[in-house]
Design a protein around this motif. Structure first.
Motif, PDB file in Angstrom:
ATOM      1  N   ASN A 126     -11.140 -39.690  33.340  1.00  0.00           N
ATOM      2  CA  ASN A 126     -11.257 -41.141  33.176  1.00  0.00           C
ATOM      3  C   ASN A 126     -11.621 -41.745  34.519  1.00  0.00           C
ATOM      4  O   ASN A 126     -11.108 -41.325  35.556  1.00  0.00           O
ATOM      5  N   ASN A 127     -12.526 -42.714  34.502  1.00  0.00           N
ATOM      6  CA  ASN A 127     -12.890 -43.408  35.725  1.00  0.00           C
ATOM      7  C   ASN A 127     -13.218 -44.857  35.401  1.00  0.00           C
ATOM      8  O   ASN A 127     -14.364 -45.205  35.112  1.00  0.00           O
ATOM      9  N   THR A 128     -12.185 -45.694  35.406  1.00  0.00           N
ATOM     10  CA  THR A 128     -12.399 -47.136  35.279  1.00  0.00           C
ATOM     11  C   THR A 128     -12.343 -47.812  36.635  1.00  0.00           C
ATOM     12  O   THR A 128     -12.504 -49.027  36.717  1.00  0.00           O
ATOM     13  N   LEU A 129     -12.126 -47.022  37.695  1.00  0.00           N
ATOM     14  CA  LEU A 129     -12.008 -47.599  39.034  1.00  0.00           C
ATOM     15  C   LEU A 129     -13.318 -48.233  39.475  1.00  0.00           C
ATOM     16  O   LEU A 129     -13.360 -49.401  39.862  1.00  0.00           O
ATOM     17  N   THR A 130     -14.412 -47.470  39.426  1.00  0.00           N
ATOM     18  CA  THR A 130     -15.688 -48.026  39.861  1.00  0.00           C
ATOM     19  C   THR A 130     -16.213 -49.061  38.868  1.00  0.00           C
ATOM     20  O   THR A 130     -16.833 -50.050  39.264  1.00  0.00           O
ATOM     21  N   LYS A 131     -15.949 -48.840  37.584  1.00  0.00           N
ATOM     22  CA  LYS A 131     -16.381 -49.814  36.580  1.00  0.00           C
ATOM     23  C   LYS A 131     -15.698 -51.155  36.800  1.00  0.00           C
ATOM     24  O   LYS A 131     -16.320 -52.217  36.633  1.00  0.00           O
ATOM     25  N   SER A 132     -14.407 -51.126  37.193  1.00  0.00           N
ATOM     26  CA  SER A 132     -13.679 -52.376  37.418  1.00  0.00           C
ATOM     27  C   SER A 132     -14.230 -53.138  38.614  1.00  0.00           C
ATOM     28  O   SER A 132     -14.014 -54.354  38.735  1.00  0.00           O
ATOM     29  N   LEU A 133     -14.953 -52.455  39.490  1.00  0.00           N
ATOM     30  CA  LEU A 133     -15.593 -53.104  40.635  1.00  0.00           C
ATOM     31  C   LEU A 133     -16.985 -53.627  40.287  1.00  0.00           C
ATOM     32  O   LEU A 133     -17.695 -54.141  41.153  1.00  0.00           O
ATOM     33  N   GLY A 134     -17.380 -53.457  39.023  1.00  0.00           N
ATOM     34  CA  GLY A 134     -18.677 -53.946  38.587  1.00  0.00           C
ATOM     35  C   GLY A 134     -19.827 -53.012  38.912  1.00  0.00           C
ATOM     36  O   GLY A 134     -20.985 -53.443  38.965  1.00  0.00           O
ATOM     37  N   LEU A 135     -19.530 -51.729  39.098  1.00  0.00           N
ATOM     38  CA  LEU A 135     -20.543 -50.756  39.508  1.00  0.00           C
ATOM     39  C   LEU A 135     -20.947 -49.901  38.311  1.00  0.00           C
ATOM     40  O   LEU A 135     -20.099 -49.322  37.634  1.00  0.00           O
ATOM     41  N   GLU A 136     -22.237 -49.808  38.066  1.00  0.00           N
ATOM     42  CA  GLU A 136     -22.766 -48.964  37.000  1.00  0.00           C
ATOM     43  C   GLU A 136     -23.416 -47.731  37.611  1.00  0.00           C
ATOM     44  O   GLU A 136     -24.193 -47.832  38.560  1.00  0.00           O
ATOM     45  N   HIS A 137     -23.095 -46.572  37.054  1.00  0.00           N
ATOM     46  CA  HIS A 137     -23.683 -45.327  37.541  1.00  0.00           C
ATOM     47  C   HIS A 137     -23.538 -44.254  36.465  1.00  0.00           C
ATOM     48  O   HIS A 137     -22.824 -44.444  35.471  1.00  0.00           O
ATOM     49  N   ASP A 138     -24.207 -43.129  36.669  1.00  0.00           N
ATOM     50  CA  ASP A 138     -24.073 -42.009  35.746  1.00  0.00           C
ATOM     51  C   ASP A 138     -22.632 -41.501  35.733  1.00  0.00           C
ATOM     52  O   ASP A 138     -21.886 -41.673  36.710  1.00  0.00           O
ATOM     53  N   ARG A 139     -22.260 -40.836  34.663  1.00  0.00           N
ATOM     54  CA  ARG A 139     -20.902 -40.298  34.593  1.00  0.00           C
ATOM     55  C   ARG A 139     -20.690 -39.207  35.633  1.00  0.00           C
ATOM     56  O   ARG A 139     -19.665 -39.190  36.340  1.00  0.00           O
ATOM     57  N   GLU A 140     -21.633 -38.312  35.783  1.00  0.00           N
ATOM     58  CA  GLU A 140     -21.488 -37.207  36.723  1.00  0.00           C
ATOM     59  C   GLU A 140     -22.065 -37.591  38.083  1.00  0.00           C
ATOM     60  O   GLU A 140     -23.130 -38.207  38.158  1.00  0.00           O
ATOM     61  N   PRO A 141     -21.385 -37.240  39.173  1.00  0.00           N
ATOM     62  CA  PRO A 141     -21.906 -37.565  40.507  1.00  0.00           C
ATOM     63  C   PRO A 141     -23.178 -36.788  40.819  1.00  0.00           C
ATOM     64  O   PRO A 141     -23.388 -35.683  40.320  1.00  0.00           O
TER      65      PRO A 141
END
Length: 227
Positions: free
Chosen positions: A193-208
């Motif tokens: 689960n990764n809502t940390l970056t999403k909560s900052l308003g950042l959109e990116h692919d699921r995998e780094p």
């Protein structure tokens, strides 16, 4: 101050410039690699933390930390800008926010070794409806250590020796950092689960897009200075 960082994961993503610009304070320029800005998520242990010239501060020697950062410059000098720093120790959070003006937050954090991987969990409730959470399993893929070569994306992302931050009045500060070149290992990460970056308003692919592991890094910090 001296810190030793242990069992550190470096997970990097390209993101949209428009998502990051609201975080960039006046005086700093957002850096980009081939037309895209990047963020990095790093969970790790701090063990130990020592302030120069004084005995170890009780209950602050060892704790968990997870940070989200991006890449900026000040009059051509490259550095990092932290979007958030999550830490398990409330005393360390208060000290860092007060003395260094860094955006630390106290989070509920837990890490353990499970079947040769590190299970890492960080959870913070920013509001009644918003949970900032990162849960993942990560591990190095081999014992082979490498140093990022100059001119590569990995070198651009990792070899940074200055941090930037602002206080509540918008004043800009910088802090010098020193360590040997990052000893990197190839790594893998399973994100639960990764809502940390999403909560900052950042959109990116699921995998780094870039992923490395570092077993240990000894780091020296100088006091921050107003720019």
């Amino acid at each position: 101050m001296k810190q030793v960082w242990r069992h550190l994961l470096f997970a990097h993503w390209p993101v949209h410039e428009a998502d990051l610009l609201p975080y960039i304070p006046p005086g700093l320029k957002l850096q980009q690699w081939e037309g895209r800005p990047w963020i990095s998520v790093s969970p790790f242990w701090v063990d130990p933390l020592r302030l120069r010239g004084i005995p170890p501060v009780p209950f602050t020697r060892r704790f968990l930390e997870l940070n989200v950062r991006t890449y900026t410059e000040y009059h051509g000098k490259p550095g990092v800008l932290f979007l958030t720093l999550e830490a398990s120790n409330p005393l360390a959070v208060i000290a860092a926010r007060t003395l260094a003006h860094l955006p630390y937050h106290h989070a509920k954090m837990h890490a353990q070794f499970v079947d040769h991987s590190i299970q890492y969990r960080s959870t913070r409730h920013a509001s009644d409806r918003q949970k900032m959470e990162f849960i993942g399993y990560y591990r190095p893929l081999s014992d082979s250590i490498f140093h990022a070569g100059p001119g590569t994306l990995t070198h651009w992302l990792t070899e940074r020796y200055c941090l930037f931050t602002t206080d509540s009045k918008g004043h800009l500060y910088s802090g010098e950092i020193h360590h040997l070149p990052w000893p990197l290992q190839e790594a893998e990460l399973e994100i639960k689960n990764n809502t940390l970056t999403k909560s900052l308003g950042l959109e990116h692919d699921r995998e780094p897009s870039v992923l490395t592991f570092t077993e240990r890094l000894d780091v020296l910090f100088w006091p921050i200075k107003k720019l």
